[in-house]
Design a protein around this motif. Structure first.
Motif, PDB file in Angstrom:
ATOM      1  N   GLN A 166      16.109  16.198   8.629  1.00  0.00           N
ATOM      2  CA  GLN A 166      16.382  17.607   8.937  1.00  0.00           C
ATOM      3  C   GLN A 166      15.347  18.178   9.892  1.00  0.00           C
ATOM      4  OE1 GLN A 166      16.722  19.799   5.304  1.00  0.00           O
ATOM      5  NE2 GLN A 166      18.672  18.841   4.770  1.00  0.00           N
ATOM      6  N   SER A 167      14.141  17.629   9.852  1.00  0.00           N
ATOM      7  CA  SER A 167      13.060  18.228  10.649  1.00  0.00           C
ATOM      8  C   SER A 167      12.988  17.669  12.062  1.00  0.00           C
ATOM      9  CB  SER A 167      11.715  18.003   9.938  1.00  0.00           C
ATOM     10  OG  SER A 167      11.359  16.638  10.020  1.00  0.00           O
ATOM     11  N   VAL A 168      13.658  16.551  12.318  1.00  0.00           N
ATOM     12  CA  VAL A 168      13.563  15.963  13.664  1.00  0.00           C
ATOM     13  C   VAL A 168      14.278  16.883  14.664  1.00  0.00           C
ATOM     14  CG1 VAL A 168      14.157  13.978  15.100  1.00  0.00           C
ATOM     15  CG2 VAL A 168      13.529  13.632  12.722  1.00  0.00           C
ATOM     16  N   PRO A 169      13.563  17.349  15.681  1.00  0.00           N
ATOM     17  CA  PRO A 169      14.199  18.252  16.648  1.00  0.00           C
ATOM     18  C   PRO A 169      15.272  17.515  17.447  1.00  0.00           C
ATOM     19  CG  PRO A 169      11.798  18.197  16.922  1.00  0.00           C
ATOM     20  CD  PRO A 169      12.156  17.097  16.000  1.00  0.00           C
ATOM     21  N   ALA A 197      14.400  15.084   4.191  1.00  0.00           N
ATOM     22  CA  ALA A 197      13.625  16.193   4.778  1.00  0.00           C
ATOM     23  C   ALA A 197      13.215  15.844   6.202  1.00  0.00           C
ATOM     24  CB  ALA A 197      12.393  16.468   3.917  1.00  0.00           C
ATOM     25  N   TYR A 198      12.843  14.570   6.399  1.00  0.00           N
ATOM     26  CA  TYR A 198      12.442  14.131   7.744  1.00  0.00           C
ATOM     27  C   TYR A 198      13.613  14.276   8.718  1.00  0.00           C
ATOM     28  CZ  TYR A 198      11.769  10.823  11.545  1.00  0.00           C
ATOM     29  OH  TYR A 198      11.714  10.238  12.788  1.00  0.00           O
ATOM     30  N   GLY A 251       0.827  -1.202   0.000  1.00  0.00           N
ATOM     31  CA  GLY A 251       0.000   0.000   0.000  1.00  0.00           C
ATOM     32  C   GLY A 251       0.861   1.252   0.000  1.00  0.00           C
ATOM     33  N   TYR A 252       0.282   2.329  -0.492  1.00  0.00           N
ATOM     34  CA  TYR A 252       0.969   3.626  -0.437  1.00  0.00           C
ATOM     35  C   TYR A 252       0.171   4.537   0.485  1.00  0.00           C
ATOM     36  CZ  TYR A 252       3.041   8.065  -1.627  1.00  0.00           C
ATOM     37  OH  TYR A 252       3.676   9.277  -1.541  1.00  0.00           O
ATOM     38  N   PHE A 253       0.865   5.129   1.472  1.00  0.00           N
ATOM     39  CA  PHE A 253       0.229   6.032   2.426  1.00  0.00           C
ATOM     40  C   PHE A 253       0.629   7.455   2.071  1.00  0.00           C
ATOM     41  CE2 PHE A 253      -1.260   3.589   6.321  1.00  0.00           C
ATOM     42  CZ  PHE A 253      -1.419   2.416   5.612  1.00  0.00           C
ATOM     43  N   ASP A 254      -0.320   8.205   1.580  1.00  0.00           N
ATOM     44  CA  ASP A 254      -0.075   9.579   1.170  1.00  0.00           C
ATOM     45  C   ASP A 254      -0.465  10.500   2.332  1.00  0.00           C
ATOM     46  OD1 ASP A 254       0.141  11.986  -0.086  1.00  0.00           O
ATOM     47  OD2 ASP A 254      -1.519  11.660  -1.504  1.00  0.00           O
ATOM     48  N   SER A 255       0.540  11.030   3.006  1.00  0.00           N
ATOM     49  CA  SER A 255       0.304  11.888   4.171  1.00  0.00           C
ATOM     50  C   SER A 255       0.045  13.306   3.672  1.00  0.00           C
ATOM     51  CB  SER A 255       1.533  11.835   5.091  1.00  0.00           C
ATOM     52  OG  SER A 255       1.225  12.360   6.347  1.00  0.00           O
ATOM     53  N   ARG A 256      -1.202  13.641   3.464  1.00  0.00           N
ATOM     54  CA  ARG A 256      -1.600  14.836   2.718  1.00  0.00           C
ATOM     55  C   ARG A 256      -1.110  16.142   3.352  1.00  0.00           C
ATOM     56  NH1 ARG A 256      -3.529  14.269  -2.267  1.00  0.00           N
ATOM     57  NH2 ARG A 256      -4.699  16.194  -1.979  1.00  0.00           N
ATOM     58  N   GLN A 257      -0.970  16.155   4.668  1.00  0.00           N
ATOM     59  CA  GLN A 257      -0.610  17.418   5.317  1.00  0.00           C
ATOM     60  C   GLN A 257       0.891  17.576   5.522  1.00  0.00           C
ATOM     61  OE1 GLN A 257      -4.506  16.860   7.703  1.00  0.00           O
ATOM     62  NE2 GLN A 257      -3.439  18.597   8.651  1.00  0.00           N
ATOM     63  N   ASP A 258       1.647  16.612   4.995  1.00  0.00           N
ATOM     64  CA  ASP A 258       3.099  16.722   5.117  1.00  0.00           C
ATOM     65  C   ASP A 258       3.732  16.108   3.870  1.00  0.00           C
ATOM     66  OD1 ASP A 258       5.609  17.209   6.154  1.00  0.00           O
ATOM     67  OD2 ASP A 258       5.669  15.326   7.267  1.00  0.00           O
ATOM     68  N   ARG A 259       3.342  16.656   2.717  1.00  0.00           N
ATOM     69  CA  ARG A 259       3.757  16.010   1.468  1.00  0.00           C
ATOM     70  C   ARG A 259       5.228  16.169   1.173  1.00  0.00           C
ATOM     71  NH1 ARG A 259      -0.868  15.833  -3.050  1.00  0.00           N
ATOM     72  NH2 ARG A 259      -0.542  13.597  -3.001  1.00  0.00           N
ATOM     73  N   ASP A 260       5.864  17.219   1.733  1.00  0.00           N
ATOM     74  CA  ASP A 260       7.300  17.338   1.495  1.00  0.00           C
ATOM     75  C   ASP A 260       8.104  16.767   2.655  1.00  0.00           C
ATOM     76  OD1 ASP A 260       6.749  19.226   3.348  1.00  0.00           O
ATOM     77  OD2 ASP A 260       7.328  20.962   2.138  1.00  0.00           O
ATOM     78  N   GLY A 261       7.396  16.232   3.653  1.00  0.00           N
ATOM     79  CA  GLY A 261       8.099  15.532   4.734  1.00  0.00           C
ATOM     80  C   GLY A 261       8.830  16.444   5.703  1.00  0.00           C
ATOM     81  N   ARG A 262       8.512  17.748   5.700  1.00  0.00           N
ATOM     82  CA  ARG A 262       9.274  18.677   6.537  1.00  0.00           C
ATOM     83  C   ARG A 262       8.664  18.884   7.919  1.00  0.00           C
ATOM     84  NH1 ARG A 262      13.101  20.865   3.323  1.00  0.00           N
ATOM     85  NH2 ARG A 262      12.683  20.612   1.111  1.00  0.00           N
ATOM     86  N   ASP A 263       7.484  18.348   8.160  1.00  0.00           N
ATOM     87  CA  ASP A 263       6.837  18.527   9.469  1.00  0.00           C
ATOM     88  C   ASP A 263       7.082  17.274  10.305  1.00  0.00           C
ATOM     89  OD1 ASP A 263       5.188  18.807  11.636  1.00  0.00           O
ATOM     90  OD2 ASP A 263       3.563  19.756  10.486  1.00  0.00           O
ATOM     91  N   ALA A 264       7.943  17.405  11.307  1.00  0.00           N
ATOM     92  CA  ALA A 264       8.339  16.223  12.084  1.00  0.00           C
ATOM     93  C   ALA A 264       7.187  15.642  12.895  1.00  0.00           C
ATOM     94  CB  ALA A 264       9.489  16.584  13.010  1.00  0.00           C
ATOM     95  N   SER A 265       6.171  16.460  13.192  1.00  0.00           N
ATOM     96  CA  SER A 265       5.085  15.953  14.039  1.00  0.00           C
ATOM     97  C   SER A 265       4.122  15.071  13.246  1.00  0.00           C
ATOM     98  CB  SER A 265       4.335  17.117  14.681  1.00  0.00           C
ATOM     99  OG  SER A 265       3.573  17.806  13.707  1.00  0.00           O
ATOM    100  N   ILE A 266       4.160  15.182  11.926  1.00  0.00           N
ATOM    101  CA  ILE A 266       3.243  14.390  11.090  1.00  0.00           C
ATOM    102  C   ILE A 266       4.037  13.299  10.375  1.00  0.00           C
ATOM    103  CG2 ILE A 266       1.626  14.481   9.147  1.00  0.00           C
ATOM    104  CD1 ILE A 266       1.065  17.378   9.840  1.00  0.00           C
ATOM    105  N   GLU A 267       3.474  12.113  10.350  1.00  0.00           N
ATOM    106  CA  GLU A 267       4.120  11.000   9.647  1.00  0.00           C
ATOM    107  C   GLU A 267       4.324  11.355   8.182  1.00  0.00           C
ATOM    108  OE1 GLU A 267       4.651   7.639  10.493  1.00  0.00           O
ATOM    109  OE2 GLU A 267       3.713   7.431  12.465  1.00  0.00           O
ATOM    110  N   ASN A 268       5.494  11.007   7.649  1.00  0.00           N
ATOM    111  CA  ASN A 268       5.726  11.190   6.216  1.00  0.00           C
ATOM    112  C   ASN A 268       4.911  10.179   5.413  1.00  0.00           C
ATOM    113  OD1 ASN A 268       7.632  13.035   6.957  1.00  0.00           O
ATOM    114  ND2 ASN A 268       9.241  12.202   5.626  1.00  0.00           N
ATOM    115  N   SER A 269       4.844  10.431   4.117  1.00  0.00           N
ATOM    116  CA  SER A 269       4.244   9.433   3.230  1.00  0.00           C
ATOM    117  C   SER A 269       5.118   8.176   3.247  1.00  0.00           C
ATOM    118  CB  SER A 269       4.145   9.979   1.806  1.00  0.00           C
ATOM    119  OG  SER A 269       3.271  11.087   1.782  1.00  0.00           O
ATOM    120  N   GLN A 270       4.467   7.029   3.014  1.00  0.00           N
ATOM    121  CA  GLN A 270       5.178   5.749   3.113  1.00  0.00           C
ATOM    122  C   GLN A 270       4.682   4.763   2.071  1.00  0.00           C
ATOM    123  OE1 GLN A 270       3.861   4.140   6.810  1.00  0.00           O
ATOM    124  NE2 GLN A 270       5.529   5.051   8.002  1.00  0.00           N
TER     125      GLN A 270
END
Lengths: 417, 266
Positions: A325-328, A322-323, A272-291
């Motif tokens: 880089q975004s991890v605090p 991107a992930y 399956g492909y998981f499209d994480s709509r609110q973090d499409r560029d993977g720069r928001d560490a709080s939201i899971e990236n697409s997978q």
């Protein structure tokens, strides 16, 4: 409290809907209502001493007495029916008594179509305790405390439509959002990177979710395709000035599965492909990236009444750079590819009155593990007991390793009637 | 016509007291077994029955299974599909089983777990595994192939007032070393079967307790399998047996595994 009121309101709405669906046909040709249920006690004890923060059920993360009543009925033609499954739970671990509507739905069925409205459990996919395209709500607390497997899934308040045009079956589920029941500090101890002491508030998304499946046979192989427009079911937390706000970010999924005979066993494949709509560029560490997610499994009988199963599962994170880089600072970073293997062994003895079972999640990339041995004995058709354990171990940064202070042994006794 | 011939043959056998195997008109042991398997497992084009199973341990403690069983025959190769729905006990109520049976290869089997709404394909390598913990194996429920064993006609005798062929069968590979069957010489149903282990000790005994006619077909409506070594036994009663009711092939698919076909499962 508000959640409880919501539950009551939802149950009432489901009841009303089911009554509307059923009132007229049931009045026209009631074939009687069948009642059954069970009483069950379930106790899970932490397997080693740890220092728990105040407010955590420390020695016994689960200690409950549960009664379930199930009612089901169909009209004599079989074209309409209903089912209700209600649990009354005295939960001594957290000092709570609650009435839970596990399922409550009405059915309308015809030769070529079926509709089910109300709270219902939906299960898809071919994984064994691993999920790719099944995005419906789950109860991780139940799994981690050794509850009977039926409690792994939570019901969705949904309208499910099935069409049977011929070669393929189509299923469409339109559902209200429901989150997973994820481990919290009520019963579990784990490292929490978020600042302590701030109030937390998770807001459930409004609007409806929609999931679809198409399935069919090719000879004796089963093929299925899946798609869903849904949300992540565990909250993405964000510190907002004086509080921590949780949201359930949007998620779209699409995938497929196939299962069939291979050699003397059964092989299963799912992707399956998981499209994480609110973090499409993977720069928001709080939201899971697409997978991308995928699994391959094989199970076969090894001798009489004994079965083994193996699975390999992977999650490939997109936009990993991107992930990273975004991890605090101070937060553990996830792997680019999370790999998990599972092993299952089940043996039945004494005319299938004794079930010995062993299941293991082995984190290949995170170097952690979760082992579930269990032994069940049925004294009679009505009474069974099970002892088992949930044993977490390995690196604390892994999904299972992070739970390692929560290893427990459990005892369940159920009397059905 | 055939039964007349058999009747004449058996009369002749009774008078002359010669070995029936020597009688020119006797069917061969393989033919008898083949015909018995066809009659017992393949009667009609489809079948529906309520099945009550009692699992009785040596201490006399009883466990019960109440099921609806549906069967359809597909084509000449001997493929069949079985659908089994559990009405009880309460803990397994609503569980259903689907078996696609092929004489020449392993079955496809699925189980539906109602509380999880889960359909699971199960690995089915061994047809001699116990069926739901009973003394019957999957093979006992859904049939074996005539060529799985070599057969010899031992004698012909009367059993419980019925003329019967006594057949000895030796499996090519199984948990038993030989099986002696009494097959009704007119109705072709098994009346009794004795299984022996490798040391030639009695292993299991099958008994047809009651044989009735359901529509056109003679049917064993009450049967027992007893494990002679453990003392455990299983009693099965078939009720509401109907043949040629018009089951469709799509009953035996995932759709109806998830939602029992209420026209047939009551």
């Amino acid at each position: 409290m508000i959640a409880a009121l919501n539950d009551v309101a939802r149950a009432a709405a489901a009841t009303a809907a089911a009554s509307l669906v059923l009132a007229s046909p049931l009045a026209a040709g009631a074939a009687g209502v069948a009642w059954d249920g069970f009483v069950q006690s379930h106790l899970a004890r932490r397997s080693h001493q740890v220092d728990c923060p105040p407010g955590t059920a420390c020695e016994f993360p689960a200690a409950e007495l549960r009664g379930q009543l199930k009612a089901e009925g169909k009209i004599s033609s079989g074209s309409a029916g209903f089912l209700g499954r209600f649990d009354l739970v005295r939960d001594a671990a957290v000092g709570d008594t609650r009435l839970v509507t596990r399922e409550f739905f009405g059915d309308l069925t015809s030769e070529k179509a079926a509709a089910r409205l109300g709270r219902q459990v939906v299960t898809w996919g071919v994984g064994d305790l691993l999920f790719v395209n099944d995005t419906f709500p789950r109860d991780w607390v139940a799994l981690f405390t050794g509850q009977p497997m039926q409690y792994l899934k939570l019901g969705s308040d949904a309208l499910k439509l099935n069409l049977f045009p011929g070669a393929a079956n189509l299923e469409l589920v339109i559902a209200d959002f429901r989150s997973d029941n994820v481990p919290t500090s009520q019963r579990f101890i784990f490292a929490d990177p978020l600042p302590a002491g701030l109030p937390r508030h998770a807001a459930e998304p409004g609007g409806l979710e929609i999931s679809g499946r198409i399935s069919g046979y090719l000879e004796n192989w089963e093929l299925a395709g899946y798609a869903s427009r849904t949300h992540h079911r565990s909250p993405a937390w964000r510190v907002m000035s004086a509080e921590i706000i949780g949201t359930y970010p949007r998620l779209n999924t699409v995938g497929a599965s196939v299962t069939g005979p291979l050699g003397k066993g059964v092989v299963s494949l799912e992707a399956g492909y998981f499209d994480s709509r609110q973090d499409r560029d993977g720069r928001d560490a709080s939201i899971e990236n697409s997978q991308f997610r995928g699994l391959i499994g094989y199970s076969r009988q090894v001798w009489e009444d004994a079965t083994v199963g193996f699975q390999l599962y992977g999650e490939w994170m997109r936009d990993y750079a991107a992930y990273r880089q975004s991890v605090p600072a101070g937060f553990p970073a996830k792997d680019h590819v999370r790999k998990v293997a599972t092993v299952r062994f089940t043996q039945l003895f004494a005319h299938q009155t004794v079930t010995l079972s062993f299941f293991a999640f082995l984190g290949l990339s995170e170097e952690d593990r979760y082992l579930i041995p269990s032994l069940r004995y049925s004294f009679s058709d009505n009474l069974w007991t099970e002892v088992g354990a949930n044993l977490f171990g390995g690196g604390r940064n892994g999904m299972f390793g992070s739970m390692r202070d929560n290893s427990n042994v459990y005892l369940t006794v159920r009397y059905s009637f | 016509m055939r039964s007349l011939r058999i009747f004449a043959t058996s009369l002749l056998t009774a008078i002359t007291v010669t070995s029936p195997a020597a009688g020119a008109a006797e069917p061969s042991a393989s033919d008898i077994v083949k015909r018995s398997l066809d009659t017992y497992y393949y009667a009609g084009s489809d079948m529906r029955s309520k099945v009550q199973m009692k699992l009785i341990n040596p201490q006399g403690k009883v466990r019960e299974r109440e099921m609806t069983m549906l069967r359809i025959n597909l084509g000449a190769a001997g493929d069949q599909r079985y659908y089994i729905y559990f009405h009880g006990p309460a803990d397994v109520k609503g569980t259903s089983f689907l078996v696609w049976k092929y004489p020449a290869k392993e079955d496809d089997r699925w189980i539906f777990v109602p509380a999880l709404r889960l359909v699971k394909r199960i690995a089915a390598d061994d047809k001699r595994s116990s069926f739901v913990g009973s003394d019957f194996t999957y093979e006992d429920v859904s049939g074996r192939d005539v060529d799985d064993e070599s057969h010899a006609l031992v004698r012909k005798e009367s059993l419980g007032g019925r003329p019967a062929y006594v057949i000895e069968s030796k499996p090519k590979a199984a948990d038993y070393s030989r099986r002696v069957s009494w097959i009704d010489a007119e109705r072709w149903l098994p009346l009794k079967e004795e299984y022996f282990d490798a040391r030639n000790e009695p292993l299991r005994t099958f008994t047809a307790e009651k044989v009735e006619q359901a529509g056109k077909y003679w049917t064993v409506t009450a049967r027992t399998m007893k494990n002679q070594q453990s003392g455990h036994r299983t009693e099965v009663v078939f009720r509401e047996v109907e043949y040629d009711v018009g089951l469709k092939q799509d009953i035996f698919t995932e759709r109806y595994l998830r939602d029992a076909p209420s026209q047939w499962v009551r």
